[in-house]
Design a protein around this motif. Structure first.
Motif, PDB file in Angstrom:
ATOM      1  N   TRP A 244       0.896  -1.337   0.114  1.00 20.43           N
ATOM      2  CA  TRP A 244       0.028   0.102   0.154  1.00 20.43           C
ATOM      3  C   TRP A 244       1.004   1.431  -0.084  1.00 20.43           C
ATOM      4  O   TRP A 244       1.710   1.373   0.745  1.00 20.43           O
ATOM      5  CB  TRP A 244      -0.809   0.052   1.195  1.00 20.43           C
ATOM      6  N   ASN A 245       0.609   2.155  -0.774  1.00 21.23           N
ATOM      7  CA  ASN A 245       1.305   3.386  -0.788  1.00 21.23           C
ATOM      8  C   ASN A 245       0.742   4.687   0.010  1.00 21.23           C
ATOM      9  O   ASN A 245      -0.951   4.634  -0.336  1.00 21.23           O
ATOM     10  CB  ASN A 245       1.614   3.879  -2.268  1.00 21.23           C
ATOM     11  N   SER A 246       1.158   5.038   0.653  1.00 23.80           N
ATOM     12  CA  SER A 246       0.236   6.369   1.342  1.00 23.80           C
ATOM     13  C   SER A 246       1.181   7.498   1.877  1.00 23.80           C
ATOM     14  O   SER A 246       2.209   7.397   1.658  1.00 23.80           O
ATOM     15  CB  SER A 246      -0.495   5.701   2.553  1.00 23.80           C
ATOM     16  N   LEU A 247       0.422   8.480   2.760  1.00 28.42           N
ATOM     17  CA  LEU A 247       1.220   9.510   3.043  1.00 28.42           C
ATOM     18  C   LEU A 247       1.077   9.553   4.628  1.00 28.42           C
ATOM     19  O   LEU A 247       0.009   9.216   5.218  1.00 28.42           O
ATOM     20  CB  LEU A 247       0.693  10.942   2.744  1.00 28.42           C
ATOM     21  N   LEU A 248       1.967   9.650   5.378  1.00 30.35           N
ATOM     22  CA  LEU A 248       1.980   9.616   6.816  1.00 30.35           C
ATOM     23  C   LEU A 248       2.453  11.134   7.074  1.00 30.35           C
ATOM     24  O   LEU A 248       3.105  11.962   6.735  1.00 30.35           O
ATOM     25  CB  LEU A 248       3.349   8.920   7.251  1.00 30.35           C
ATOM     26  N   SER A 249       1.861  11.754   8.345  1.00 35.65           N
ATOM     27  CA  SER A 249       2.132  13.054   8.817  1.00 35.65           C
ATOM     28  C   SER A 249       2.113  12.987  10.335  1.00 35.65           C
ATOM     29  O   SER A 249       1.155  12.078  10.950  1.00 35.65           O
ATOM     30  CB  SER A 249       0.801  13.870   8.350  1.00 35.65           C
ATOM     31  N   ALA A 250       2.917  13.724  11.092  1.00 31.20           N
ATOM     32  CA  ALA A 250       2.983  13.600  12.468  1.00 31.20           C
ATOM     33  C   ALA A 250       2.046  14.663  13.180  1.00 31.20           C
ATOM     34  O   ALA A 250       2.058  15.568  12.510  1.00 31.20           O
ATOM     35  CB  ALA A 250       4.624  13.767  13.076  1.00 31.20           C
ATOM     36  N   VAL A 251       1.296  14.213  14.180  1.00 33.07           N
ATOM     37  CA  VAL A 251       0.464  15.104  14.934  1.00 33.07           C
ATOM     38  C   VAL A 251       1.109  15.876  16.036  1.00 33.07           C
ATOM     39  O   VAL A 251       0.442  16.749  16.483  1.00 33.07           O
ATOM     40  CB  VAL A 251      -0.809  14.552  15.007  1.00 33.07           C
ATOM     41  N   LYS A 252       2.280  15.384  16.559  1.00 30.10           N
ATOM     42  CA  LYS A 252       2.971  16.041  17.785  1.00 30.10           C
ATOM     43  C   LYS A 252       4.363  15.988  17.522  1.00 30.10           C
ATOM     44  O   LYS A 252       4.951  15.311  16.643  1.00 30.10           O
ATOM     45  CB  LYS A 252       2.565  15.570  18.983  1.00 30.10           C
ATOM     46  N   GLU A 253       5.176  16.584  18.202  1.00 26.82           N
ATOM     47  CA  GLU A 253       6.573  16.553  18.294  1.00 26.82           C
ATOM     48  C   GLU A 253       7.281  15.813  19.075  1.00 26.82           C
ATOM     49  O   GLU A 253       6.562  15.384  20.340  1.00 26.82           O
ATOM     50  CB  GLU A 253       7.035  18.013  18.498  1.00 26.82           C
ATOM     51  N   GLY A 254       8.509  15.435  19.114  1.00 28.50           N
ATOM     52  CA  GLY A 254       8.881  14.226  20.029  1.00 28.50           C
ATOM     53  C   GLY A 254       9.700  13.160  19.513  1.00 28.50           C
ATOM     54  O   GLY A 254       9.691  13.000  18.025  1.00 28.50           O
ATOM     55  N   LYS A 255      10.201  12.186  20.238  1.00 31.75           N
ATOM     56  CA  LYS A 255      10.734  11.127  19.845  1.00 31.75           C
ATOM     57  C   LYS A 255       9.522  10.096  19.767  1.00 31.75           C
ATOM     58  O   LYS A 255       9.250   9.610  21.183  1.00 31.75           O
ATOM     59  CB  LYS A 255      11.885  10.584  20.552  1.00 31.75           C
ATOM     60  N   LEU A 256       8.856   9.765  18.668  1.00 26.25           N
ATOM     61  CA  LEU A 256       7.744   8.918  18.727  1.00 26.25           C
ATOM     62  C   LEU A 256       7.970   7.587  17.835  1.00 26.25           C
ATOM     63  O   LEU A 256       8.595   7.367  16.857  1.00 26.25           O
ATOM     64  CB  LEU A 256       6.857   9.602  17.904  1.00 26.25           C
ATOM     65  N   PRO A 257       7.297   6.432  18.485  1.00 27.00           N
ATOM     66  CA  PRO A 257       7.548   5.317  17.691  1.00 27.00           C
ATOM     67  C   PRO A 257       6.542   5.175  16.621  1.00 27.00           C
ATOM     68  O   PRO A 257       5.226   5.431  16.623  1.00 27.00           O
ATOM     69  CB  PRO A 257       6.945   4.207  19.204  1.00 27.00           C
ATOM     70  N   LEU A 258       6.819   4.490  15.627  1.00 29.33           N
ATOM     71  CA  LEU A 258       5.999   4.301  14.619  1.00 29.33           C
ATOM     72  C   LEU A 258       5.712   2.686  14.082  1.00 29.33           C
ATOM     73  O   LEU A 258       6.664   2.007  14.195  1.00 29.33           O
ATOM     74  CB  LEU A 258       6.882   4.729  13.230  1.00 29.33           C
ATOM     75  N   ILE A 259       4.461   2.324  14.427  1.00 31.09           N
ATOM     76  CA  ILE A 259       4.291   0.945  14.108  1.00 31.09           C
ATOM     77  C   ILE A 259       2.765   0.863  13.566  1.00 31.09           C
ATOM     78  O   ILE A 259       1.983   1.540  13.742  1.00 31.09           O
ATOM     79  CB  ILE A 259       4.167   0.194  15.607  1.00 31.09           C
ATOM     80  N   ALA A 260       2.932  -0.084  12.315  1.00 27.82           N
ATOM     81  CA  ALA A 260       2.008  -0.108  11.621  1.00 27.82           C
ATOM     82  C   ALA A 260       1.268  -1.632  11.878  1.00 27.82           C
ATOM     83  O   ALA A 260       2.022  -2.652  12.316  1.00 27.82           O
ATOM     84  CB  ALA A 260       2.252  -0.170   9.964  1.00 27.82           C
ATOM     85  N   GLN A 261      -0.155  -1.564  11.685  1.00 30.31           N
ATOM     86  CA  GLN A 261      -0.750  -3.120  12.033  1.00 30.31           C
ATOM     87  C   GLN A 261      -1.665  -3.335  10.770  1.00 30.31           C
ATOM     88  O   GLN A 261      -2.074  -2.452  10.416  1.00 30.31           O
ATOM     89  CB  GLN A 261      -1.261  -2.783  13.573  1.00 30.31           C
ATOM     90  N   LEU A 262      -1.938  -4.603  10.720  1.00 31.79           N
ATOM     91  CA  LEU A 262      -2.813  -4.921   9.808  1.00 31.79           C
ATOM     92  C   LEU A 262      -3.534  -6.514  10.215  1.00 31.79           C
ATOM     93  O   LEU A 262      -2.820  -7.358  10.827  1.00 31.79           O
ATOM     94  CB  LEU A 262      -2.152  -5.353   8.365  1.00 31.79           C
ATOM     95  N   LYS A 263      -4.866  -6.336  10.202  1.00 37.74           N
ATOM     96  CA  LYS A 263      -5.590  -7.383  10.630  1.00 37.74           C
ATOM     97  C   LYS A 263      -6.035  -8.335   9.408  1.00 37.74           C
ATOM     98  O   LYS A 263      -6.440  -7.808   8.398  1.00 37.74           O
ATOM     99  CB  LYS A 263      -6.879  -6.898  11.473  1.00 37.74           C
ATOM    100  N   ALA A 264      -5.959  -9.638   9.788  1.00 33.91           N
ATOM    101  CA  ALA A 264      -6.302 -10.714   8.652  1.00 33.91           C
ATOM    102  C   ALA A 264      -6.695 -11.995   9.169  1.00 33.91           C
ATOM    103  O   ALA A 264      -6.648 -12.149  10.412  1.00 33.91           O
ATOM    104  CB  ALA A 264      -4.987 -10.896   7.747  1.00 33.91           C
TER     105      ALA A 264
END
Length: 481
Positions: A244-264
């Motif tokens: 999947w191609n998409s666009l990501l955007s951060a809503v706050k500042e800081g050192k933030l963890p990025l985790i994607a999930q998919l239910k199947a």
């Protein structure tokens, strides 16, 4: 994948026929093909790719029923991963022919122009060679955001921070990866991402939605497009890959963890335990000729159960910075990226009270959802209406595109000599500074006319707005950093 069920009698007859056919044909094939001239050829599926993508290398041996694995050259910066081999035999007009194709996944580690030396094969004590191949690998990550092109391209055009997956370390038949071109970004900045779900090709899977992000630190643009399906091999195991191609955007500042999930939901086949002396436990039946065997056993003697899974990508830590306050123009409205502006009008000669249209096109790459307006220099002798807005994406994410504003203006004084000048402000994340774009004044001629006809000529639905803005220095592009 659908399974085809054969009746027991059909299965037995099919099996006996194939055994009989092989017992007659294979010796003849071997005797005939062994005498044929053996040739070697190599082809690339794509001779031009982008960093982060892979291409398929096919090495074909013609005229042999059996062949040792080709000798691949060592090319710095290129990784060769075996994807197996195919064998094809034909009997036409009393003549047999045989083709063996070895398939490899070719992955570049860096951009550049590569020459792949001839691939070699040892046959009958002799070495035969293929022709040399050329591969061009482009890297658009060093040319800034403005070079994002086709919507069908993978994220490799922007670079990649996530290593290629290794199923041996994953220890799973299904796993998830999110690929992002940078680990430092600004609040509100749009960043192209690609999410890849890997499923072992033996699995039957039903997706329960599209990928999402955990934690609430980032937003992911909704995509109505179906995922792109490809096939990859890692550690001699084949995987179906959904991207999947998409666009990501951060809503706050800081050192933030990025985790994607998919239910199947995975359909797991539970096969019966066969006796050790069963003929189906013989490796002979692993041949593609008997690929119906597994389906028959599963449908007659096995069962299928559903298992719900929630795949999660490995955690990546992103550094998110707030947009700087220093140098921020008053008309800045949240646009982050790299943009250009062009203005034009449909007419240069009007009468007082006649509407005309000012067209403003803002093009480039960035968060076009925040490219919502521009400002006009203050002209008290104009009536200005809210513009109609049209967005044309130039890729499948909406990261690269152009937005056109069609704004109705009505002159109120015959002394007017030029159109109002649009001003647009944005933040450039590459240069880490605010920029202003200002169009050149467009000269017009306004003549006297009778009053009372201006309202009847205004397009239906146009809304008058207040155009008072802060005066801006008259420069085509002004850096405020």
């Amino acid at each position: 994948m659908k399974h085809h069920i054969l009746k027991p009698f059909q299965f037995i007859m099919s099996l006996l026929f194939r055994l009989y056919f092989y017992s007659l044909v294979v010796p003849i094939v071997i005797n005939n093909v062994a005498l044929a001239d053996i040739t070697l050829s190599a082809t690339l599926k794509d001779a031009q790719i982008e960093l982060g993508e892979s291409t398929q290398l096919s090495v074909t041996v013609n005229g042999a029923t059996d062949a040792s694995r080709p000798i691949l050259p060592s090319v710095e910066g290129l990784q060769f991963i075996s994807r197996g081999q195919n064998t094809q035999m034909q009997y036409i007009n009393g003549k047999f022919s045989s083709t063996i194709t070895f398939i490899y996944m070719l992955t570049p580690e860096k951009a550049g122009n590569y020459t792949i030396p001839p691939i070699q094969l040892e046959s009958g004590g002799k070495i035969i060679e293929s022709e040399a191949l050329r591969l061009e690998v482009k890297d658009l990550s060093n040319s800034g955001l403005g070079n994002s092109n086709s919507g069908s391209q993978a994220l490799g055009t922007l670079g990649q921070t996530t290593p290629f997956p290794d199923p041996e370390r994953e220890n799973s038949s299904a796993f998830l990866r999110i690929i992002i071109p940078k680990t430092t970004l600004y609040v509100g900045e749009s960043v192209p991402v690609e999410i890849r779900a890997y499923f072992a090709e033996a699995l039957r899977v039903s997706l329960n939605g599209t990928p999402t992000l955990t934690g609430g630190f980032f937003t992911l643009q909704d995509s109505k497009e179906e995922p792109r399906e490809t096939h990859e091999v890692f550690s001699a195991r084949s995987y179906t890959v959904l991207s999947w191609n998409s666009l990501l955007s951060a809503v706050k500042e800081g050192k933030l963890p990025l985790i994607a999930q998919l239910k199947a939901t995975m359909l797991l086949r539970e096969r019966p335990r066969l006796p050790n002396n069963s003929m189906f436990n013989n490796p002979f039946f692993d041949n593609d000729l008997f690929n119906f065997n597994e389906d028959i056993l599963d449908n007659f003697f096995g069962s299928v159960r559903e298992k719900s899974v929630n795949l999660k990508s490995p955690e990546q830590n992103l550094s998110v910075e707030a947009l700087p306050q220093d140098g921020r123009p008053e008309i800045f409205d949240g646009a982050v990226g790299d943009f250009s502006m062009k203005i034009y009008s449909n007419t240069r000669n009007v009468e007082v009270g006649d509407p005309l249209t000012l067209n403003v096109k803002i093009a480039g790459v960035g968060n076009f959802d925040r490219v919502v307006k521009y400002s006009l220099t203050k002209y008290e002798r104009w009536k200005i209406y809210s513009p109609a807005v049209k967005f044309k994406p130039l890729d499948n994410r909406g990261f690269h595109g152009e937005k056109v504003f069609e704004q109705v203006l009505i002159p109120q004084d015959p002394e007017i000599k030029e159109l109002p000048v649009p001003i647009f402000a944005f933040f450039d994340p590459n240069k880490k500074e605010y920029k202003l774009l200002q169009g050149d004044p467009i000269p017009i001629t306004v003549s006297e006319t009778t009053a009372s006809k201006q309202r009847s000529l205004v397009p239906q639905g146009a809304i008058e707005e207040n155009s008072a803005d802060t005066p801006i220095p008259k420069k085509h592009e002004t850096s405020l950093a």
